[in-house]
Design an enzyme around this catalytic site. Structure first.
Site: not given
Length: 298
Positions: A18, A63, A258
């Protein structure tokens, strides 16, 4: 069309579980409250693969049960740290079910910070403060010692001087010029592996975070010169291993984000390194992983 027989293939790995299980736990000490909010992904591996081979679901732990278990363990065990909670989840599934052979838990912590004013902490109010996101991973095989990683990500830092880049290789495609003084901005990702589970996880995580900031920034009154991102990255790793003996291996990624001086000559202005253009991409990407040599281990 030819078909592939199951006699000609084999499993490399299997797993299910899960993802995105969310929970917030409150620990109350009188009027003083502590919170940890987290998001967990839990994956299980079973002894048999009959669910894949024949569609037999009799060994599958749903699950939904996995999700409920995470919530129940938060109630029954509490959450001291995301690492200790990940270990609790591993231990539960490996001891409660005799057909689970492996558990892997990944947890992200939601960055709540207690409100504070003039050194006085608020009892129960917090602010979302994502200066660095904390995460962890715990993986354990049946009858084996768990392996724990901790990490931080999305920690964006910038300094406006005390960094350069010179003496690099040049070829016919090189246009970059030497820089004795430049911006240094990066979003730090660091992930480290412990050599034991007997760790003060909160203190260790804070120590790594503080070390990354220290090596990046240097002393507050004068900074510390960086000849390259690579050198700063490596020096940070060395200091982490020196300060935290429980850390066995550390990976750091520092993308070089940058900033370029904007040419204002066409509009009649002289820009003397005062106004910059931030560029999200393209960006350099510098990474390195180091570990202790065998003789240097605890």
């Amino acid at each position: 069309m030819a078909t592939t027989s199951n006699q000609n293939v084999e499993f490399v790995r299997t797993g299910y579980g899960k993802n995105m299980v969310k929970v917030l736990h409150i620990r109350r000490e009188g009027n003083h409250h502590h919170i940890i909010e987290l998001i967990a992904n839990v994956q299980l591996t079973l002894k048999t693969r009959k669910d894949y081979l024949t569609g037999d679901n009799s060994d599958i732990i749903p699950t939904d049960t996995v999700k409920n278990t995470v919530h129940a363990l938060a109630k029954l065990k509490g959450i001291k740290s995301i690492e200790s909670f990940a270990l609790d989840i591993c231990e539960h599934f490996l001891t409660a079910f005799n057909h689970v052979t492996r558990v892997k838990v990944n947890i992200d912590e939601v960055p709540w910070k207690r409100l504070e004013k003039n050194g006085v902490e608020h009892n129960h109010a917090f602010i979302h403060c994502p200066e660095a996101l904390r995460f962890c991973e715990a993986e354990q095989y049946l009858s084996k010692t768990p392996v724990v990683h901790s990490g931080l990500k999305d920690m964006k830092v910038l300094k406006t001087t005390q960094t350069g880049f010179e003496g690099f290789l040049r070829d016919r495609f090189t246009t970059l010029t030497d820089a004795k003084d430049r911006f240094f901005c990066t979003s730090v990702y660091a992930r480290w592996r412990y050599n034991t589970i007997n760790v003060a996880f909160d203190a260790a995580w804070k120590a790594v975070k503080d070390t990354v900031i220290q090596k990046f920034a240097g002393p507050y009154d004068r900074g510390e010169y960086s000849p390259s991102v690579q050198k700063t990255l490596y020096d940070t790793q060395l200091l982490v291993l020196d300060r935290i003996p429980e850390v066995e291996e550390i990976e750091i990624i520092m993308p070089n984000q940058h900033y370029f001086v904007i040419d204002m000559t066409k509009i009649g202005l002289s820009n003397k390194d005062e106004v910059y253009l931030p560029l999200d991409n393209p960006s350099g990407n510098i990474t390195g992983t180091v570990c202790r040599k065998p003789r240097a281990r605890m």
